[in-house]
Design a protein around this motif. Structure first.
Motif, PDB file in Angstrom:
ATOM      1  N   TYR A 102      -5.071 -16.432  44.022  1.00  0.00           N
ATOM      2  CA  TYR A 102      -5.787 -15.937  45.204  1.00  0.00           C
ATOM      3  C   TYR A 102      -6.717 -17.012  45.758  1.00  0.00           C
ATOM      4  O   TYR A 102      -7.087 -16.983  46.933  1.00  0.00           O
ATOM      5  CB  TYR A 102      -6.597 -14.672  44.858  1.00  0.00           C
ATOM      6  N   HIS A 108      -2.542 -18.752  47.801  1.00  0.00           N
ATOM      7  CA  HIS A 108      -2.214 -17.827  48.898  1.00  0.00           C
ATOM      8  C   HIS A 108      -2.867 -18.260  50.209  1.00  0.00           C
ATOM      9  O   HIS A 108      -2.220 -18.180  51.264  1.00  0.00           O
ATOM     10  CB  HIS A 108      -2.534 -16.388  48.506  1.00  0.00           C
ATOM     11  N   THR A 121      -0.979 -18.927  53.661  1.00  0.00           N
ATOM     12  CA  THR A 121      -1.392 -18.359  54.947  1.00  0.00           C
ATOM     13  C   THR A 121      -1.230 -19.389  56.069  1.00  0.00           C
ATOM     14  O   THR A 121      -0.955 -19.040  57.220  1.00  0.00           O
ATOM     15  CB  THR A 121      -2.857 -17.874  54.863  1.00  0.00           C
ATOM     16  N   ASN A 150       4.155 -15.324  52.830  1.00  0.00           N
ATOM     17  CA  ASN A 150       2.936 -14.686  52.316  1.00  0.00           C
ATOM     18  C   ASN A 150       2.897 -13.207  52.697  1.00  0.00           C
ATOM     19  O   ASN A 150       2.490 -12.352  51.893  1.00  0.00           O
ATOM     20  CB  ASN A 150       1.696 -15.401  52.857  1.00  0.00           C
ATOM     21  N   VAL A 192      -6.156 -11.592  48.386  1.00  0.00           N
ATOM     22  CA  VAL A 192      -4.981 -12.099  49.105  1.00  0.00           C
ATOM     23  C   VAL A 192      -4.745 -11.268  50.366  1.00  0.00           C
ATOM     24  O   VAL A 192      -4.496 -11.796  51.450  1.00  0.00           O
ATOM     25  CB  VAL A 192      -3.741 -12.077  48.189  1.00  0.00           C
TER      26      VAL A 192
END
Lengths: 763, 763
Positions: free
Chosen positions: B385, B389, B393, B400, B440
């Motif tokens: 996280y 992630h 993004t 994602n 996330v």
């Protein structure tokens, strides 16, 4: 007769447990307790015809093993229930009917109140666990209905089913501490290591799902379930009884003992807790699936819409009434109880093995969709090819065709590319000898069924019969018999292969496949290769051809045979009685041989080694409790004394079939024992499945009407019938006297009247 | 630096093993050996981006247990491969990348010639089994390609993959006795009892199917396979290594040791035998499925049409080239090797968990169809996280979103009704603290992703964060912190929950859910409840509020923390650095604290108890090899000395990331360590996922272009760059100077030029 009287008394005098089934004509004659005592291995619980669920009490759940070895006591519990037992452990959802080896007993449920006990406890001290004492006085059962008062906690348990759903109804006393226990460890023929994995998920306070995966008679078996309670439990919990494992992971982050929603492992018991008022009913719908938990839930909601126990019970009983009414007989109550219980036991197996969306697990362990047929499992073919499938050919032709399609799907999916031998739950267990599926296929085809692909069936038969590396088929092909050095059951194996080969030849002939016919009709004569003229018996031989010494024709355990000795197995040439009689020295010697079989004294030491049957299952040295001699009494028909067939049949019928818990002289074997009864009571029997002939015997019914699927009726009338008039002086079919000792299948399905004229004197 | 030189030498001087990858710009910079030595826990084998198959050599397969207890030596083998080992056991199809706990290693394959050996043998004496010595001089690897000469038998092994298929190519010497061994017993983090059941079916002489069911980190895991050989085997066989069982059934009717088509049990090894000519290649396509054997076969035929190994390799490398090229950097080869290997490691996990027909197994152990998304598993969220992630993004927004949809499906199917904590293969293993999936989800939503249902995401976050019976959430809610009496990791747990709660509040704010925002923004301040002003550290407290005595802020093992001591964890308030600085006494004291962290001497005794990292993974008392401090170097940005962030980052980058087998200072942790590198090398980092801000650091690249999915480019330019010029004197974005110490996500996705002006002197 005393035993019978006691049984009828039990069922009729306990008024509080009497049920009104008067809306049914035939269901009341089904006595599900028949065969539950001693060696019958039937179960008294609830099921619908050919249903996936067999919801029935376990009176014990002892292990297959004791001190790391086979525990012979487990044998009594093939169906989970023994009439002489005094306690009930619980109610599980799957049972074989009448088998002599076992498995199943999945998902045992038991209600209790008071201090939670998650162990079953012992029969000697039921207070040591969740099991309860019970009395037959407070037990009642019908087709698709079972009821008992569990004495320990005064809980009344009632069970019924649909095809895929077990429906439980428990009437509790008032309690702040009522429980439903779900024991995932429990099973029939259990042993340490049999439970490969079990899984349980509490979806919400009324829905629970899971599965049980076992390595037993079925080597790779998984059964899924979905379970819905009528009332929310206020608490639930689990306990794992597996040995402590090195690896535990990070699950300690939860308190898994308290209302935790999932658990898995090999040894799991769960409990669901309630507060109950006096006489409050907690009901459970428990669905099975061979495919998935979702499949089980789908089955559940598809088959049972509400909580009306009586409606579900009635729907199942209507199904039974419909199946039972395919043969309407006349006779006294005892006869009807025997007959319709036999009909009931004959229509429990094979069992449905397919979700409502037609998905099922195949022998290849993949999920398949049954296209154009209903998939069945539980094929005890060594038993059932003899009379059960021939019976289905008459009264269940559609189902029999679906069973054959199921066997062909089995063949397609089988890793060994063979037809089923003894198959259950997407697994082959290879139990017993021969490859008798071929006889079922040939019989149906020869009798005119066009509902399956006969050419594909022949291909499957031939592939199976040429499987050289299966149980001495290779040496059998090479030598014309199985040598005793290769097998401990060389003679019965040879004889059964030879018969099966004859059946394949008939199918080949039907399809005009001359080469295959020639190959297998030649093989079918292999029975002659194990006949020893010097002793007059079929007898084990070495690969050099020498007969084995010593040889004891009375012994079953002495090598060469299975579930029969040389005396009985010598007669196992159903495909060629004429040839056999010639081989054995002609008519007179053959009649003498048969007479001796039925009348000789079998010393106790031989009885002790005769499997699967009670002392009552033997007449002289004739063993009715096992299958290999089921055709034997009809063999007199090929001699100059066919009246002896009539005499023997009428002797065997009342001796071997009684409307009492110990009324069966041996394992019912998935309906084969019952199918023998049904045919013989009607007056004819399929000695040679694969031919279209039924040997005439001596009917015990007063009259019978077989309602055929083609809309016609085949009526059996018996004139001058009495217990003494066991001999048939004349048989007329549609006004014409039958001179032969048989009738043809083609005659039966034409419909008409078959009239037996009975006499106290033989011709 | 010597180590680096050695490595480059190894890869370039062994001409016979050099491969021409010149058609790719970036793939050649991926050095899959990075992290395979010591604590990196990466593997050198073949995989495609986010692929289901990770086909890689095992250099040892030691057990999780020794004498019935945890065997600490197993830890080295989390990914199956350790660079210092001298032998290879075989090639298995599933591996975690960089984890600090493990599982998998399914379906180990090993070629051999000569006398069949079905045991792996020992590393000290490879002749005692099927394992082989090997040399790094005869080993070569690229992204999606691995090659090694197995010295014992002179067999060259080559591996490549598609998403769901492992492709093996073995070049044999001439032999009448060549074997492919398939070891179903073998596994990573194996222990007795882990293999619940394995099954193998030989469909024909080139097709084999089966499954492996395990109880490990994933408690109820089954992985199916289908395996096709390029050349028919002339013989095959199995051996079961399970303890002898009481129950054997009737399978003795076959000779199961010789060409038998099916076997099952918990401990199975199989062999497939060939006769080979000199340099003959035997190839294997080995497909996986989480659903069924049929699913695996379907995957196989869908993904690989022929036997062209080089084509499959090239297709996978094209996929890598495409993913790697999402960020084009300029720099020297060492930098590019570090960067693109980090990109490679960042795009291995999460992994595809779905058949080509979109079927997958859910957390509820049912089969589901992924509708409108690709289902992923392997969520190491405590790690990923933080930066992985957030990286997705930017460069993988579609994937994602699919990962988030996979997490929401997990939530729907989870028996505990929670978002994933650490999930793999339709199982939750509950590893590590917090419920970081919420970060996330919040991060993606806050950054503008509208590809998933944010309202449903919020519901899942709230349900997870209110799960009172999970790891002290109940007491955390009631007391505002986790008391040390409830947990051995009470402080890190409290701090991580508080951050996660802040993230939930951001998602609630985004959706205008004021009540939820208020509830969780309040909870996010709970970090203050474990701060002890008297010592200046976050510190364990009892439920009465007393701070635990004794207290050693350097100790990781002394209670209160996991993978970090009080010195490091005290800084874990990414959601509120301003508040933390105030709490800790203001700017100067905070700067001093940070300085001390990076410069103090950590006595050896504390190092010994620091998990998962090498000595190189620590700078002073700053632990980069574990994740809790990954944001720490950026905290100077909130002080009056942001140049110290720039200095620290440029110090950490070359110390912790080197293009050598031992180039990672700690577990790569499914790409989190690599994602830290990628961000930091580019000059910014997501200190607070759930906000749209990235803290500015000091870039190590000469230039970078991030090719955004929206078609725009975000260009990072670095003027006056040199190893000495670590300080940023000015940052311009699209011609405008950035006065803050951060940039926004909305700026990045607009595209444009971010220009760092570097200097040897700080401002």
């Amino acid at each position: 007769m005393k035993r019978i009287f006691t049984f009828i008394l039990t069922c009729t005098t306990v008024a509080v447990y009497a049920q009104n089934s008067s809306k049914y004509q035939l269901v009341p004659f089904v006595k599900t307790m028949i065969g539950t005592q001693r060696m019958g291995h039937t179960y008294p619980g609830a099921t619908v015809p050919f249903g996936m669920v067999q919801l029935s009490p376990e009176t014990d759940t002892i292990s297959y093993e004791r001190n790391g070895k086979y525990n012979p006591d487990v044998y009594k519990y093939c169906a989970g229930y023994q009439y002489d037992d005094k306690t009930i452990v619980g109610f599980s959802h799957t049972h074989f009917s009448g088998t002599g080896h076992s498995d199943l007993g999945d998902f045992l449920i038991m209600p209790s109140v008071g201090k939670l006990q998650l162990n079953p406890g012992t029969a000697d001290d039921p207070s040591s666990g969740y099991r309860s004492p019970f009395s037959h006085d407070e037990e009642y059962s019908e087709a698709n209905y079972y009821k008992v008062r569990l004495a320990k906690n005064n809980i009344t348990a009632e069970l019924t089913t649909t095809a895929r759903v077990g429906f439980h109804q428990y009437t509790f006393p008032e309690s702040d501490d009522a429980h439903i226990i779900l024991d995932l460890m429990s099973g029939i023929y259990n042993y340490s290591g049999k439970n490969v994995w079990t899984y349980l998920r509490v979806v919400n306070d009324t829905l629970v799902m899971g599965y049980r995966q076992t390595n037993g008679w079925a080597r790779n078996r998984t059964l899924y379930f979905a379970m819905i309670f009528s009332k929310p439990f206020y608490r639930h919990g689990f306990k794992s009884y597996a040995p402590k494992e090195v690896y535990r992971g990070f699950w300690h982050k939860f308190d898994q003992t308290n209302n935790f929603p999932e658990i898995s492992g090999s040894q799991i018991r769960a409990h669901f807790d309630f507060k109950t008022t006096e006489r409050e009913q907690v009901k459970i719908k428990f669905a099975l699936s061979p495919v998935s938990m979702d499949g089980a839930l789908h089955n559940l909601v598809s088959e049972v819409a509400d909580w009306n126990f009586d409606k579900v019970k009635a729907q199942g009983q209507q199904l039974w009434e419909k199946e039972l009414s395919k043969i309407a007989i006349q006779g006294n109550d005892e006869l009807k109880q025997n007959f319709y219980t036999a009909m009931y036991h004959a229509m429990i197996n094979p069992t449905l093995y397919m979700d409502v969306d037609s998905l099922y697990k195949g022998l290849d362990q993949n999920i398949h969709k049954a296209s154009g047929f209903t998939n069945y499992t539980t094929f005890s073919l060594w038993d059932t090819y003899r009379a059960l499938h021939p019976l289905f050919t008459i009264i269940q032709p559609d189902r029999n065709a679906d069973m054959i399609k199921s066997m062909l799907a089995h063949y397609d999916q089988s890793p060994e590319h063979m037809l089923p031998v003894w198959s259950n739950s997407a697994n082959e267990n290879w139990c017993m000898s021969g490859y008798h599926a071929v006889a079922v296929l040939a019989d149906a085809a020869v009798k005119g069924s066009n509902q399956f692909d006969a050419a594909r069936a022949l291909e499957a038969c031939v592939a199976t019969a040429r499987k050289r590396d299966y149980e001495n088929i290779g040496t059998y092909i090479d030598l014309g018999f199985i040598p005793d050095t290769s097998s401990g059951t060389s003679v019965s194996g040879t004889l059964e292969y030879a018969y099966d080969d004859w059946a394949i030849a008939q199918l080949a002939a039907k399809l005009g496949k001359k080469d295959i016919y020639e190959e297998f009709i030649k093989r079918s004569q292999n029975y002659k290769h194990v006949y020893d003229a010097s002793t007059g018996f079929m007898r084990p031989r070495s690969s050099e051809g020498d007969f084995h010494v010593p040889f004891d024709p009375l012994s079953t355990s002495n090598g060469g045979f299975i579930e029969g000795n040389a005396w009985n197995y010598t007669l196992f040439v159903p495909q060629d009685p004429e040839g056999l009689i010639k081989l054995m020295g002609g008519n007179n010697r053959f009649v003498n041989y048969l007479d001796s079989l039925f009348t000789m004294h079998l010393p106790d030491k031989y009885f002790a080694e005769t499997e699967d049957i009670t002392r009552d299952g033997i007449i002289g040295n004739y063993v009715h409790g096992n299958e290999p001699s089921h055709h034997v009494a009809y063999l007199y028909n090929w001699t100059n004394k066919p009246w002896k067939t009539q005499e023997r049949i009428r002797m065997i019928l009342p001796l071997m079939y009684k409307p009492a818990p110990d009324g069966l002289g041996g394992n019912d074997d998935c309906g084969q024992m019952s199918a023998w009864y049904i045919f013989s009571a009607l007056g004819f029997y399929p000695v040679t499945p694969g031919s279209d002939r039924y040997e005439l015997g001596s009917p015990s019914v007063d009259q019978a009407i077989i309602h055929l699927d083609n809309g016609k009726n085949f009526v059996i009338k018996v004139t001058n019938k009495s217990p003494q008039n066991v001999y048939v002086s004349k048989v007329m079919f549609n006004g014409k006297e039958i001179k032969e000792h048989y009738i043809k299948h083609s005659d039966i399905i034409k419909g008409g009247d078959l009239i037996f004229f009975m006499s106290a004197q033989h011709k």
